[in-house]
Design a protein around this motif. Sequence first.
Motif, PDB file in Angstrom:
ATOM      1  N   VAL A 135      27.748  44.552  51.798  1.00  0.00           N
ATOM      2  CA  VAL A 135      26.828  44.986  52.441  1.00  0.00           C
ATOM      3  C   VAL A 135      26.798  43.760  53.696  1.00  0.00           C
ATOM      4  CG1 VAL A 135      24.333  45.254  52.780  1.00  0.00           C
ATOM      5  CG2 VAL A 135      25.691  46.122  50.668  1.00  0.00           C
ATOM      6  N   THR A 136      26.974  44.266  54.751  1.00  0.00           N
ATOM      7  CA  THR A 136      27.184  43.177  55.861  1.00  0.00           C
ATOM      8  C   THR A 136      26.032  43.190  56.526  1.00  0.00           C
ATOM      9  OG1 THR A 136      29.461  43.670  56.004  1.00  0.00           O
ATOM     10  CG2 THR A 136      28.376  42.526  57.981  1.00  0.00           C
ATOM     11  N   PRO A 137      25.090  41.842  56.422  1.00  0.00           N
ATOM     12  CA  PRO A 137      23.875  42.038  57.102  1.00  0.00           C
ATOM     13  C   PRO A 137      24.099  41.982  58.710  1.00  0.00           C
ATOM     14  CG  PRO A 137      24.304  39.902  55.805  1.00  0.00           C
ATOM     15  CD  PRO A 137      25.488  40.627  55.678  1.00  0.00           C
ATOM     16  N   ILE A 138      22.999  42.358  59.434  1.00  0.00           N
ATOM     17  CA  ILE A 138      23.028  42.566  60.868  1.00  0.00           C
ATOM     18  C   ILE A 138      22.413  41.315  61.376  1.00  0.00           C
ATOM     19  CG2 ILE A 138      22.248  43.712  62.909  1.00  0.00           C
ATOM     20  CD1 ILE A 138      22.521  46.371  61.196  1.00  0.00           C
ATOM     21  N   PRO A 139      22.930  40.519  62.232  1.00  0.00           N
ATOM     22  CA  PRO A 139      22.384  39.115  62.649  1.00  0.00           C
ATOM     23  C   PRO A 139      21.083  39.716  63.096  1.00  0.00           C
ATOM     24  CG  PRO A 139      24.670  39.123  63.264  1.00  0.00           C
ATOM     25  CD  PRO A 139      24.414  40.648  62.379  1.00  0.00           C
ATOM     26  N   THR A 153      24.815  51.994  42.897  1.00  0.00           N
ATOM     27  CA  THR A 153      24.259  50.858  42.482  1.00  0.00           C
ATOM     28  C   THR A 153      24.235  49.870  43.188  1.00  0.00           C
ATOM     29  OG1 THR A 153      24.711  51.493  39.864  1.00  0.00           O
ATOM     30  CG2 THR A 153      24.247  48.922  40.419  1.00  0.00           C
ATOM     31  N   ILE A 154      23.300  49.102  43.512  1.00  0.00           N
ATOM     32  CA  ILE A 154      23.432  47.703  44.516  1.00  0.00           C
ATOM     33  C   ILE A 154      23.375  46.458  43.593  1.00  0.00           C
ATOM     34  CG2 ILE A 154      22.440  46.675  46.307  1.00  0.00           C
ATOM     35  CD1 ILE A 154      21.309  49.164  47.377  1.00  0.00           C
ATOM     36  N   VAL A 155      24.093  45.687  43.820  1.00  0.00           N
ATOM     37  CA  VAL A 155      24.217  44.240  43.104  1.00  0.00           C
ATOM     38  C   VAL A 155      24.353  43.079  43.792  1.00  0.00           C
ATOM     39  CG1 VAL A 155      25.444  45.295  40.969  1.00  0.00           C
ATOM     40  CG2 VAL A 155      26.899  44.423  42.697  1.00  0.00           C
TER      41      VAL A 155
END
Length: 112
Positions: free
Chosen positions: A106-110, A74-76
């Motif tokens: 979840v780590t966004p990619i700059p 699941t993604i929250v």
Amino acid sequence: MSKFFLLYLAPVSAIDQMMANSNPEQRKAGMDAWMAWMKKNEKALVDMGAPLGKTKRVTAAGVASVRNEVTGYTIVEAESHDAAAAMLVGNPHLNMPGAYIDVLAVTPIPGM
């Protein structure tokens, strides 16, 4: 708000036992519990996810069929990692013997 990937896991033996020994009433009760959890957390759900099935593992040596403890995802969205984890207290997945849930940030990619 940050996104978190929830990974549902359980021992292969517990998964096998559940699949072999559950009856229609137990499956319905389990689904009802999941629907109640999703309703309670609907504002946080980005992707309610799904159960996961057979696995192919790809390595430098090739491709193989394998079994693992992963049962679904699941993604929250939540204010914090702790807040995402807190929404899982009482989650129906935890009724399976030995089951656990990993909460991954979840780590966004700059620049993407």
